[in-house]
Structure formats: structure tokens, C-alpha cells
Design a protein around this motif. Structure first.
Motif, mmCIF file in Angstrom:
data_model
loop_
_atom_site.group_PDB
_atom_site.id
_atom_site.type_symbol
_atom_site.label_atom_id
_atom_site.label_comp_id
_atom_site.label_asym_id
_atom_site.label_seq_id
_atom_site.Cartn_x
_atom_site.Cartn_y
_atom_site.Cartn_z
ATOM 1 N N ASN A 20 0.829 -1.203 0.000
ATOM 2 C CA ASN A 20 0.000 0.000 0.000
ATOM 3 C C ASN A 20 0.865 1.256 0.000
ATOM 4 O O ASN A 20 0.630 2.203 -0.756
ATOM 5 C CB ASN A 20 -0.922 -0.036 1.237
ATOM 6 C CG ASN A 20 -1.785 1.204 1.374
ATOM 7 O OD1 ASN A 20 -2.421 1.622 0.408
ATOM 8 N ND2 ASN A 20 -1.779 1.810 2.559
ATOM 9 N N ALA A 21 1.912 1.255 0.843
ATOM 10 C CA ALA A 21 2.819 2.403 0.910
ATOM 11 C C ALA A 21 3.514 2.600 -0.441
ATOM 12 O O ALA A 21 3.660 3.726 -0.926
ATOM 13 C CB ALA A 21 3.838 2.200 2.027
ATOM 14 N N TRP A 231 4.159 10.080 6.780
ATOM 15 C CA TRP A 231 3.000 9.175 6.689
ATOM 16 C C TRP A 231 2.968 8.269 7.917
ATOM 17 O O TRP A 231 3.966 7.647 8.264
ATOM 18 C CB TRP A 231 3.114 8.286 5.455
ATOM 19 C CG TRP A 231 2.937 8.963 4.141
ATOM 20 C CD1 TRP A 231 3.928 9.432 3.329
ATOM 21 C CD2 TRP A 231 1.704 9.220 3.454
ATOM 22 N NE1 TRP A 231 3.389 9.961 2.179
ATOM 23 C CE2 TRP A 231 2.028 9.845 2.225
ATOM 24 C CE3 TRP A 231 0.355 8.977 3.757
ATOM 25 C CZ2 TRP A 231 1.058 10.223 1.299
ATOM 26 C CZ3 TRP A 231 -0.611 9.361 2.828
ATOM 27 C CH2 TRP A 231 -0.264 9.975 1.623
ATOM 28 N N SER A 232 1.800 8.207 8.568
ATOM 29 C CA SER A 232 1.679 7.252 9.673
ATOM 30 C C SER A 232 0.262 6.699 9.673
ATOM 31 O O SER A 232 -0.369 6.617 8.625
ATOM 32 C CB SER A 232 2.029 7.936 10.997
ATOM 33 O OG SER A 232 1.024 8.869 11.314
ATOM 34 N N ASP A 233 -0.253 6.320 10.826
ATOM 35 C CA ASP A 233 -1.591 5.730 10.853
ATOM 36 C C ASP A 233 -2.605 6.672 11.500
ATOM 37 O O ASP A 233 -3.641 6.234 11.961
ATOM 38 C CB ASP A 233 -1.569 4.373 11.578
ATOM 39 C CG ASP A 233 -1.122 4.507 13.018
ATOM 40 O OD1 ASP A 233 -0.577 5.570 13.386
ATOM 41 O OD2 ASP A 233 -1.308 3.559 13.795
ATOM 42 N N VAL A 234 -2.275 7.960 11.557
ATOM 43 C CA VAL A 234 -3.249 8.919 12.079
ATOM 44 C C VAL A 234 -3.501 9.997 11.020
ATOM 45 O O VAL A 234 -2.646 10.260 10.181
ATOM 46 C CB VAL A 234 -2.779 9.591 13.393
ATOM 47 C CG1 VAL A 234 -2.722 8.583 14.517
ATOM 48 C CG2 VAL A 234 -1.422 10.272 13.213
ATOM 49 N N THR A 290 -1.531 6.792 5.866
ATOM 50 C CA THR A 290 -1.471 5.873 4.712
ATOM 51 C C THR A 290 -2.765 5.086 4.539
ATOM 52 O O THR A 290 -3.012 4.527 3.483
ATOM 53 C CB THR A 290 -0.338 4.817 4.842
ATOM 54 O OG1 THR A 290 -0.369 4.268 6.151
ATOM 55 C CG2 THR A 290 1.016 5.409 4.558
ATOM 56 N N PHE A 291 -3.564 5.018 5.615
ATOM 57 C CA PHE A 291 -4.812 4.255 5.516
ATOM 58 C C PHE A 291 -5.987 5.151 5.130
ATOM 59 O O PHE A 291 -7.119 4.710 5.042
ATOM 60 C CB PHE A 291 -5.080 3.513 6.827
ATOM 61 C CG PHE A 291 -3.881 2.676 7.220
ATOM 62 C CD1 PHE A 291 -3.480 1.623 6.404
ATOM 63 C CD2 PHE A 291 -3.133 2.972 8.354
ATOM 64 C CE1 PHE A 291 -2.360 0.872 6.724
ATOM 65 C CE2 PHE A 291 -2.016 2.221 8.679
ATOM 66 C CZ PHE A 291 -1.623 1.167 7.864
#
Ligand code: ASP
Ligand code: MG
Length: 463
Positions: A20-21, A231-234, A290-291
Motif C-alpha cells: 500500500n505504501a 505518513w503514519s496511521d493517524v 497511509t490508511f
């Protein structure tokens, strides 16, 4: 545009996420130059630290288990994340080689029963070295012409302060331009390990926990990037922890100073020193998910347009302890505070907050909770005998509430509004500190009151 894109560990947690990244990178390559920076896969750096710890204690069985877990995590990720057989085999071969090298390093620590800061940095560097090669594979897999580089190969040179090394910017600038700049000019996308670098002798160093952000902004400064994207998950930096405040939300724009303040107080997804290079070079920093890549994220710039908001965010800092040092003889005696701070500095204990009463008869400090017993014993030895200090008290069931916002500067009444809101909820404030920069007001409350104090201020300011 020239963009540095750093991917955090949670964005590279497994093969699917690495894919995905890689797709995200590819989607921006049209018309842009992208420099990719990778953290270790989620949880790996912690495991590597634990590996060093267990090895230095001679715990062979624990070491074996950890090595197996680390090795499996990467081998699974690469087989899931890379479809092309030849590329996958190539990355598997490199990974197995690295894992062998890691085993040898750990074996020597096991024999010696000793880990130095230098050997620790060497061992923890494998997290980024492995993840970056898998990312390289995933990018190659989808047709991106790219090349992987370790931090040192990319030209990042630091001092020899292992574990928390500082970049030597002059030489780094020259080297990064020469090594990474030339790749970009050839149309190659560099894929670089975050967190790790080398000292002037070429020995591996690390930039401190969460240091991949720092790698990204260092590269941004050296390569005169237009923007650095973390880029992270928040979705971005928040007005408050959503677990505490239900209607908290993502901040669309904040200043470097505010972001640094938030990072110092532990806002998720930012290394405190990482913003310095971006600030110096006036490079925009974006924090993105990233999500949820289409969400705008948080933009960090030098001068956000006046949003009118005085207070931007309220943070709760947990796992801290407060120390109060009292003594009538401290009054008018220069150097007492210096002595206290020096004692703590020698123990490498970081002081997060300090406040002294005007009468000078008491000083209060906030430190990390896990350093409390060390701090107490050192201060007692250094000061109680001196006659300057009569009494040292500590509380380990406290939290710090930090209210951040550049608009507080020169706005009268902020303190009264903040403390009024907290008082209305019947919460007692134990200690207060405000830097003269007026970027934040921090105060200490009992741990059980922390979340309510945060909610009170969030509501009061209608964030
Ligand atoms: N892997 C390193 C850490 O976990 C650096 C980073 O993730 O930014 O601290
Ligand atoms: Mg990380």
C-alpha cells in the motif's frame, strides 16, 4: 515538486501495508520527485532493543525466540509484499544475509555479556535496514525505478553520541547532495533507511527513538525539498487525544513552534527535533495517514494564517512524577537549582517542567516516572547533606496537562480561563509552569483528574 516521504512503522507493519505504501509513492511520481524514507516495521525496534538487553544478560533462550520472531516477520512480509519472483528472491537473499549479520552481532554481546551504546545502535539499525529493502522490493515490483540506501550511504553523518546522535549538517549537506541528489537527477527514486546514520569514522549511529522523521527533514533540508510528508496511521495532529475527548479533531494547519511544543509533550507521530531542519529551511511538513491518503492531514508551516484560535491543542502527559524540594536555606542562595539540575543531568534524567516559588524556598520538578527512584537517591545524596535542602517529597500518581497555542502570546486572561475551567470541575492543580515564549501553559494534576482537566479546557475553548 520535490517531496520527501517518510513511512512510519505502522504503515509498514506487514506485506500488504508495505504494498500500500509503495502504491502511494507511485501515485505521486507523476510530475514529482519523491525521496522515500522508511522506519522499521512496527514493533521491530522495540524487539531489537529487547534483544540487546537479553543478550547482555546472557539469556540465550529469550535471544533465540526474539531472533526467530524478527526473522519471520520480515520473511513473511517480503513474500506477501513482493509478487515478482526474481525481485522477491533478491530481497529474501539480502534479508537473510542481514539476519545472519544480526545474529553474529548478538552472539558477541551474549559472549561478552556487555552492550555498549555503540553496539546497541548497530543492532537496532537492522530494523530499518530490513524494512527499507522490502520497500525497495515492493516499489521495484510495481515498476518504480528505485535504489535503496542506508542512512550513511545517503550521506547522513553525525557526531558519535550513540543512541541520540546529532547530524553534522555541513558535511551531511555536501554528501547528501552528491549521493542522493545525483540519483534524483537520473530519475531514480531513492529509498533510504530512517533513524540510522554513521559517524565520521563510518560507524553506525542512530538519531533517537522515532528518528525517521528526523532523517526525513534532514534530507529535506539538504535536498531543498518543497515538502516533507510524514505518513503514519493517524489523520494528523489532533486538538486532543480522541480517547479522552470525543469531539476532538484534526488540526488542519499549525506553526512549527506549536508542532515542536506538541512533539515535546509526546503528541503521536512526531520526533521533537525533526522539525528543526524543516523550520530552518522553511519546508512545509505534512502529517498524513497511509490508511486514509485522501484526507488532507495536518500542515505544519512557519506562519499559519491567523485562525483566531488562542489555544490549539490540549495534551495529557502520563507516566510522570513530581519532585518538590524545600528548604528555608535555599532562599537567596544562588546555585541550588543549578545543583539539582546538574545532579539530574549527570544521571541523564530529563526535566520536563520546573517551577520555583518567588520566595525561593521550594522548587518543583516533573520527570519521567520511571526515573523517579534514581532521581530521588541522587538528589538525596547530593543535597540533603549540604544543609541547603530540608525536605524532598515526591508524587508518582500525577499527570501533566499541556495547553498549546501560539495565540496565547500576548493574549491576557488565558491562564485564568484555563485554570477557571479546571477549577469549575473541582480539580486541584498541583504545580504550574509557563515558558516565557507563552507557547504553552502546563500544569500538574492528580493522575485520576487528568482526562477531566483535558476535557474541561477543550470545551472551554470550543476546540
Ligand atoms: N524505528 C525507530 C523507532 O521505532 C525510528 C522510527 O520509527 O522513527 O524509534
Ligand atoms: Mg516508529
Amino acid at each position: 515538486m520535490r517531496l520527501v516521504m517518510k513511512f512510519g512503522g505502522t504503515s509498514l507493519e506487514d506485506g500488504e501495508k508495505i504494498k500500500n505504501a509503495a502504491k502511494i509513492v507511485k501515485s505521486y511520481l507523476d510530475g514529482n520527485e519523491v525521496i522515500v524514507v522508511c522506519s522499521a516495521m512496527a514493533g521491530v525496534t522495540d524487539k531489537l532493543f529487547s534483544l540487546v538487553d537479553k543478550a547482555s544478560k546472557g539469556r540465550v533462550r529469550d535471544v533465540e525466540i526474539l531472533l526467530k520472531e524478527i526473522s519471520e516477520k520480515h520473511l513473511i512480509a517480503l513474500s506477501e509484499g513482493i509478487e515478482d519472483n526474481a525481485v522477491r528472491d533478491e530481497v529474501r537473499r539480502m534479508s537473510e544475509e542481514l539476519i545472519e549479520e544480526l545474529k553474529r552481532a548478538v552472539t558477541s554481546i551474549l559472549y561478552l555479556r556487555e552492550a555498549t551504546p555503540r553496539s546497541r545502535d548497530y543492532v537496532v539499525s537492522f530494523g530499518e535496514r530490513l524494512s527499507t529493502r522490502i520497500m525497495w522490493g515492493a516499489l521495484t515490483d510495481i515498476g518504480v525505478n528505485c535504489k535503496y540506501l542506508d542512512g550513511g550511504d545517503a550521506g547522513i553523518v553525525t557526531d558519535s553520541n550513540f543512541g541520540e546522535a546529532c547530524p553534522l549538517m555541513e558535511i551531511t549537506k555536501l554528501e547528501v547532495k552528491r549521493r542522493v541528489g545525483s540519483l534524483i537527477d537520473k530519475g531514480v527514486t531513492p529509498v533510504i533507511t530512517g533513524y540510522i546514520a554513521v559517524n565520521e569514522e563510518g560507524v553506525i549511529t542512530t538519531l533517537g527513538r522515532g528518528g525517521s522523521d528526523y532523517t526525513a527533514t534532514i534530507l529535506g533540508q539538504c535536498l531543498e525539498a518543497d515538502e516533507v510528508w510524514l505518513w503514519s496511521d493517524v489523520d494528523g495532529l489532533m486538538t486532543a487525544d480522541p480517547k479522552i475527548v470525543k469531539n476532538s479533531h484534526v488540526l488542519s494547519t499549525i506553526s512549527f513552534n506549536e508542532a515542536i511544543e506538541m512533539a515535546i509533550f509526546g503528541a503521536k507521530g512526531l520526533h521533537p527535533r525533526a522539525l528543526e531542519p524543516a523550520m530552518k529551511a522553511d519546508i512545509k511538513v505534512r502529517i498524513k495517514n497511509t490508511f486514509n491518503p485522501s484526507a488532507p492531514g495536518t500542515l505544519v508551516i512557519s506562519k499559519p494564517e491567523k485562525s483566531g484560535a488562542v489555544v490549539k491543542a490540549v495534551l495529557l502527559v502520563k507516566d510522570v512524577a513530581m519532585l518538590s524540594i524545600r528548604g528555608a536555606s535555599m532562599v537567596g542562595k544562588p546555585g541550588t537549582v543549578a545543583k539539582i539540575l546538574e545532579t539530574l543531568a549527570k544521571e541523564k534524567i530529563n526535566v520536563m517542567m520546573i517551577s520555583q516559588s518567588v520566595s525561593e524556598s521550594s522548587v518543583s520538578l516533573v520527570i519521567k516516572r520511571n526515573a523517579l527512584s534514581r532521581a530521588l537517591s541522587k538528589i538525596e545524596t547530593a543535597l540533603l547533606g549540604s544543609g541547603l535542602v530540608e525536605d524532598i517529597e515526591s508524587e508518582d500518581d500525577v499527570s501533566v496537562v499541556a495547553v498549546v497555542g501560539e495565540g496565547m502570546k500576548g493574549t491576557p486572561g488565558v491562564a485564568s480561563k484555563v485554570f477557571g475551567a479546571v477549577a469549575k470541575r473541582g480539580i486541584n492543580i498541583r504545580m504550574i509552569a509557563q515558558g516565557s515564549s507563552e507557547l504553552n501553559i502546563s500544569f500538574v494534576v492528580k493522575e485520576e483528574d487528568g482526562p477531566e482537566a483535558v476535557r474541561a479546557i477543550h470545551e472551554e475553548y470550543g476546540l
